[in-house]
Design a protein around this motif. Structure first.
Motif, PDB file in Angstrom:
ATOM      1  N   ALA A 156      30.502 -22.405 -53.109  1.00 49.91           N
ATOM      2  CA  ALA A 156      31.662 -23.077 -52.271  1.00 49.91           C
ATOM      3  C   ALA A 156      32.922 -22.363 -52.302  1.00 49.91           C
ATOM      4  O   ALA A 156      33.365 -22.091 -51.276  1.00 49.91           O
ATOM      5  CB  ALA A 156      31.739 -24.443 -52.567  1.00 49.91           C
ATOM      6  N   LEU A 214      29.348 -26.060 -39.812  1.00 42.34           N
ATOM      7  CA  LEU A 214      28.488 -26.374 -41.146  1.00 42.34           C
ATOM      8  C   LEU A 214      28.433 -28.137 -40.935  1.00 42.34           C
ATOM      9  O   LEU A 214      27.684 -28.585 -41.897  1.00 42.34           O
ATOM     10  CB  LEU A 214      28.990 -25.892 -42.336  1.00 42.34           C
ATOM     11  CG  LEU A 214      29.079 -24.430 -42.502  1.00 42.34           C
ATOM     12  CD1 LEU A 214      29.655 -24.093 -44.021  1.00 42.34           C
ATOM     13  CD2 LEU A 214      27.633 -23.889 -42.486  1.00 42.34           C
ATOM     14  N   ILE A 246      33.151 -25.797 -46.117  1.00 41.48           N
ATOM     15  CA  ILE A 246      32.051 -26.805 -46.345  1.00 41.48           C
ATOM     16  C   ILE A 246      32.518 -28.170 -46.294  1.00 41.48           C
ATOM     17  O   ILE A 246      33.399 -28.538 -46.855  1.00 41.48           O
ATOM     18  CB  ILE A 246      31.644 -26.217 -47.655  1.00 41.48           C
ATOM     19  CG1 ILE A 246      30.998 -25.006 -47.826  1.00 41.48           C
ATOM     20  CG2 ILE A 246      30.357 -27.276 -47.990  1.00 41.48           C
ATOM     21  CD1 ILE A 246      30.497 -24.521 -49.147  1.00 41.48           C
ATOM     22  N   LEU A 291      23.844 -24.835 -43.539  1.00 33.03           N
ATOM     23  CA  LEU A 291      24.365 -24.816 -44.827  1.00 33.03           C
ATOM     24  C   LEU A 291      23.475 -23.861 -45.968  1.00 33.03           C
ATOM     25  O   LEU A 291      23.901 -23.032 -46.271  1.00 33.03           O
ATOM     26  CB  LEU A 291      24.641 -26.117 -45.535  1.00 33.03           C
ATOM     27  CG  LEU A 291      25.703 -26.324 -46.622  1.00 33.03           C
ATOM     28  CD1 LEU A 291      27.104 -25.580 -46.307  1.00 33.03           C
ATOM     29  CD2 LEU A 291      25.810 -27.646 -47.180  1.00 33.03           C
TER      30      LEU A 291
END
Length: 73
Positions: free
Chosen positions: A44, A10, A51, A22
């Protein structure tokens, strides 16, 4: 049991968030949960992927069009 799906990183090699990947992760989350997340924090916390932190002075949001965007804090 099914094999886990391999996810692309990501973040780019320079450490910047890969917004395309993402957003693809967000779409997979929406399909899997059958609803959009309440906010970026929920996504998240339950996405199951690391992330990358946003650039300095910015934060992630989920826009009304269900795309993740970076905005100034």
């Amino acid at each position: 049991p099914t094999a886990p799906v391999a996810l692309a990183p990501l973040a780019t090699p320079t450490g910047q968030p890969d917004m395309g990947e993402l957003n693809r992760t967000l779409i997979r989350w929406i399909v899997g949960h059958r609803r959009p997340p309440a906010n970026f924090a929920e996504f998240a916390a339950t996405a199951g992927v690391a992330i990358p932190p946003p650039p300095a002075g910015q934060k992630y949001i989920i826009a009304k069009n269900m795309h993740i965007q970076l905005v100034s804090q």
